[in-house]
Design an enzyme around this catalytic site. Structure first.
Site, PDB file in Angstrom:
ATOM      1  N   SER A   1      41.071  36.036  39.166  1.00 17.02           N
ATOM      2  CA  SER A   1      39.515  35.789  38.948  1.00 17.02           C
ATOM      3  C   SER A   1      39.354  34.173  39.066  1.00 17.02           C
ATOM      4  O   SER A   1      38.224  33.663  39.362  1.00 17.02           O
ATOM      5  CB  SER A   1      39.140  35.983  37.396  1.00 17.02           C
ATOM      6  OG  SER A   1      39.341  37.508  37.317  1.00 17.02           O
TER       7      SER A   1
ATOM      8  N   HIS B   1      39.543  40.466  45.038  1.00 16.35           N
ATOM      9  CA  HIS B   1      38.978  40.444  43.853  1.00 16.35           C
ATOM     10  C   HIS B   1      38.242  41.776  43.173  1.00 16.35           C
ATOM     11  O   HIS B   1      36.977  41.967  43.804  1.00 16.35           O
ATOM     12  CB  HIS B   1      38.191  39.280  43.450  1.00 16.35           C
ATOM     13  CG  HIS B   1      37.715  38.716  42.017  1.00 16.35           C
ATOM     14  ND1 HIS B   1      36.377  38.448  41.667  1.00 16.35           N
ATOM     15  CD2 HIS B   1      38.431  39.003  40.848  1.00 16.35           C
ATOM     16  CE1 HIS B   1      36.534  38.492  40.320  1.00 16.35           C
ATOM     17  NE2 HIS B   1      37.654  38.601  39.812  1.00 16.35           N
TER      18      HIS B   1
ATOM     19  N   GLU C   1      35.712  41.349  46.268  1.00 13.89           N
ATOM     20  CA  GLU C   1      35.531  40.094  46.976  1.00 13.89           C
ATOM     21  C   GLU C   1      37.041  39.826  47.708  1.00 13.89           C
ATOM     22  O   GLU C   1      37.816  39.647  47.125  1.00 13.89           O
ATOM     23  CB  GLU C   1      35.188  39.025  46.121  1.00 13.89           C
ATOM     24  CG  GLU C   1      33.908  39.093  45.652  1.00 13.89           C
ATOM     25  CD  GLU C   1      33.479  38.022  44.509  1.00 13.89           C
ATOM     26  OE1 GLU C   1      32.445  37.656  44.255  1.00 13.89           O
ATOM     27  OE2 GLU C   1      34.477  38.107  43.640  1.00 13.89           O
TER      28      GLU C   1
ATOM     29  N   ASN D   1      31.308  35.691  40.097  1.00  7.78           N
ATOM     30  CA  ASN D   1      31.218  34.816  38.855  1.00  7.78           C
ATOM     31  C   ASN D   1      30.609  33.579  38.917  1.00  7.78           C
ATOM     32  O   ASN D   1      30.364  32.970  38.000  1.00  7.78           O
ATOM     33  CB  ASN D   1      32.694  34.834  38.382  1.00  7.78           C
ATOM     34  CG  ASN D   1      33.155  36.226  37.839  1.00  7.78           C
ATOM     35  OD1 ASN D   1      32.519  36.796  37.559  1.00  7.78           O
ATOM     36  ND2 ASN D   1      34.706  36.402  37.857  1.00  7.78           N
TER      37      ASN D   1
HETATM   38  N1  LIG Z   1      40.046  42.034  33.142  1.00  6.19           N
HETATM   39  C1  LIG Z   1      38.896  41.793  34.084  1.00  6.19           C
HETATM   40  O1  LIG Z   1      37.724  42.190  33.755  1.00  6.19           O
HETATM   41  C2  LIG Z   1      39.397  41.207  35.486  1.00  6.19           C
HETATM   42  C3  LIG Z   1      38.476  41.231  36.340  1.00  6.19           C
HETATM   43  C4  LIG Z   1      38.900  40.911  37.886  1.00  6.19           C
HETATM   44  C5  LIG Z   1      40.191  40.286  38.050  1.00  6.19           C
HETATM   45  N2  LIG Z   1      40.984  40.193  36.803  1.00  6.19           N
HETATM   46  C6  LIG Z   1      42.132  39.612  37.071  1.00  6.19           C
HETATM   47  O2  LIG Z   1      43.195  40.426  37.229  1.00  6.19           O
HETATM   48  C7  LIG Z   1      44.611  40.147  36.687  1.00  6.19           C
HETATM   49  C8  LIG Z   1      45.106  40.999  35.605  1.00  6.19           C
HETATM   50  O3  LIG Z   1      44.008  40.945  34.618  1.00  6.19           O
HETATM   51  P1  LIG Z   1      44.063  42.167  33.571  1.00  6.19           P
HETATM   52  O4  LIG Z   1      42.788  42.112  32.950  1.00  6.19           O
HETATM   53  O5  LIG Z   1      44.357  43.679  34.228  1.00  6.19           O
HETATM   54  O6  LIG Z   1      45.298  41.762  32.559  1.00  6.19           O
HETATM   55  P2  LIG Z   1      46.093  42.713  31.636  1.00  6.19           P
HETATM   56  O7  LIG Z   1      46.545  41.860  30.585  1.00  6.19           O
HETATM   57  O8  LIG Z   1      45.364  43.928  31.254  1.00  6.19           O
HETATM   58  O9  LIG Z   1      47.320  43.186  32.267  1.00  6.19           O
HETATM   59  C9  LIG Z   1      48.270  42.523  32.933  1.00  6.19           C
HETATM   60  C10 LIG Z   1      49.511  43.409  33.122  1.00  6.19           C
HETATM   61  O10 LIG Z   1      50.505  42.787  33.777  1.00  6.19           O
HETATM   62  C11 LIG Z   1      51.791  42.833  33.244  1.00  6.19           C
HETATM   63  N3  LIG Z   1      52.728  41.833  33.644  1.00  6.19           N
HETATM   64  C12 LIG Z   1      52.592  40.432  33.220  1.00  6.19           C
HETATM   65  N4  LIG Z   1      53.808  39.759  33.713  1.00  6.19           N
HETATM   66  C13 LIG Z   1      54.220  40.653  34.604  1.00  6.19           C
HETATM   67  C14 LIG Z   1      55.254  40.569  35.690  1.00  6.19           C
HETATM   68  N5  LIG Z   1      55.970  39.355  35.756  1.00  6.19           N
HETATM   69  N6  LIG Z   1      55.633  41.444  36.313  1.00  6.19           N
HETATM   70  C15 LIG Z   1      55.227  42.805  36.101  1.00  6.19           C
HETATM   71  N7  LIG Z   1      54.014  42.952  35.357  1.00  6.19           N
HETATM   72  C16 LIG Z   1      53.845  41.889  34.447  1.00  6.19           C
HETATM   73  C17 LIG Z   1      51.359  43.156  31.830  1.00  6.19           C
HETATM   74  O11 LIG Z   1      52.815  43.821  31.072  1.00  6.19           O
HETATM   75  C18 LIG Z   1      50.236  43.826  31.759  1.00  6.19           C
HETATM   76  O12 LIG Z   1      50.381  45.291  31.551  1.00  6.19           O
HETATM   77  C19 LIG Z   1      44.329  38.771  36.379  1.00  6.19           C
HETATM   78  O13 LIG Z   1      44.550  37.861  37.409  1.00  6.19           O
HETATM   79  C20 LIG Z   1      42.761  38.706  36.096  1.00  6.19           C
HETATM   80  O14 LIG Z   1      42.276  37.263  36.564  1.00  6.19           O
HETATM   81  C21 LIG Z   1      40.601  40.659  35.676  1.00  6.19           C
END
Ligand SMILES: NC(=O)c1ccc[n+]([C@@H]2O[C@H](COP(=O)([O-])OP(=O)(O)OC[C@H]3O[C@@H](n4cnc5c(N)ncnc54)[C@H](O)[C@@H]3O)[C@@H](O)[C@H]2O)c1
Length: 289
Positions: A122, A143, A155, A193
């Protein structure tokens, strides 16, 4: 590579976003190989996916058999090498450049020159991340929005280094999994965003200045501007801390005051009032209960 060649997709990170991406890709008939650091993450992701698919079954959008077929297309591992052979890999690990960099280092020996890596970040620059992978021309931002199975937008963000064919394939894959993609430049906040952050901040500033109550600000935007949720209840729902941290990142990068977290939000984060998940944010959920 053509879209028909994408029969298997890898997803690294099975958290909130990864689990949604896994589901929509599997629902489109594509095999999904998932890698996360812990079995516990997969158990949680599996439960989320089953609950979401059960909702579709209840609504009769899919049958119980189709649900099981979707689940049957998903396999999980903690070993990154299981992604060898997948032509397209989604990255949805923690929002931390060091974690992402380490992952790209692990992917380098198993991803050939044809493999596309799409990041769901993000707030991290796609161009900066592309400079960390072995084949920058094959790197792109995709995204998604939370909850992924419900939100139709993706996106698609090419880095400066991204080859046009990579962007084209990302757009085609987004359509194949039932999403509507837009393309935008690698810029803080992309489109959604970038517009939402100043709007959220202004809503907090109105509250701070005592212009109107939280309820009245939310009611105003729902009934006067046709928004499905008001800006303050939406921030409580998504987690006020996320808006705070993302706002800080965008402000530090752009020095644009519209992104700077208002003082009230800063104090709320310090107090732990991060919204629904904390029981308190702009509203008090213990009382509401
Ligand atoms: N949460 C949101 O609303 C949202 C929206 C759009 C984009 N994003 C993006 O999506 C991505 C993930 O966000 P999220 O909210 O799902 O996070 P989250 O914390 O819910 O999930 C992340 C996952 O990645 C795993 N992980 C971490 N390091 C790892 C590695 N080296 N190898 C394998 N797995 C690994 C963790 O165990 C976890 O299950 C981020 O880049 C975030 O910016 C989030």
């Amino acid at each position: 590579m053509k879209i028909e060649d994408i029969k298997t997709v890898g997803v690294v990170g099975a958290g909130s976003m990864g689990s949604g991406i896994i589901q929509v890709v599997a629902q489109a008939g594509i095999q999904v190989k998932v890698v996360d650091v812990g079995e516990a993450s997969w158990e949680k992701a599996r439960k989320t996916i089953v609950t979401s698919l059960d909702r579709f079954v209840k609504k009769e959008t899919i049958t119980e058999q189709q649900k099981n077929e979707v689940l049957g297309r998903i396999s999980f591992s903690t070993d990154i090498k299981t992604l060898a052979g997948a032509p397209f890999i989604f990255e949805a690990v923690f929002e931390n450049i060091d974690v992402k960099k380490e992952l790209f280092g692990k992917l380098a020996p198993i991803c050939g020159a044809d493999v596309i890596i799409a990041s769901n970040t993000s707030s991290i620059s796609i161009t900066e991340m592309a400079s960390l992978v072995k084949y920058p021309g094959k790197f792109v931002g995709m995204h998604f929005f939370n909850p992924v199975p419900m939100m139709r937008l993706v996106e698609v963000i090419p880095a400066l280094q991204t080859e046009p064919a990579t962007t084209e394939l990302a757009l085609e894959l987004a359509r194949k999994i039932g999403k509507t993609p837009i393309t935008c430049k690698d810029t803080p906040g992309f489109v959604v965003n970038r517009l939402l952050m100043p709007y959220f901040n202004d809503a907090i500033r109105l509250l701070e200045e005592g212009v109107a109550s939280a309820e009245d600000i939310d009611t105003a935007m729902k009934l006067g501007a046709g928004m499905p949720m008001g800006p303050l209840e939406l921030q409580d729902f998504a987690g006020a801390d996320i808006g705070y941290y993302v706002g800080e990142i965008f402000f530090n990068y752009t020095k644009d005051a519209r992104f700077a977290p208002p003082n009230l939000l800063r104090q709320m984060i310090k107090a732990g009032y991060t919204g629904r998940k904390a029981g308190k944010g702009f509203y008090d959920y213990s009382e509401k209960k």
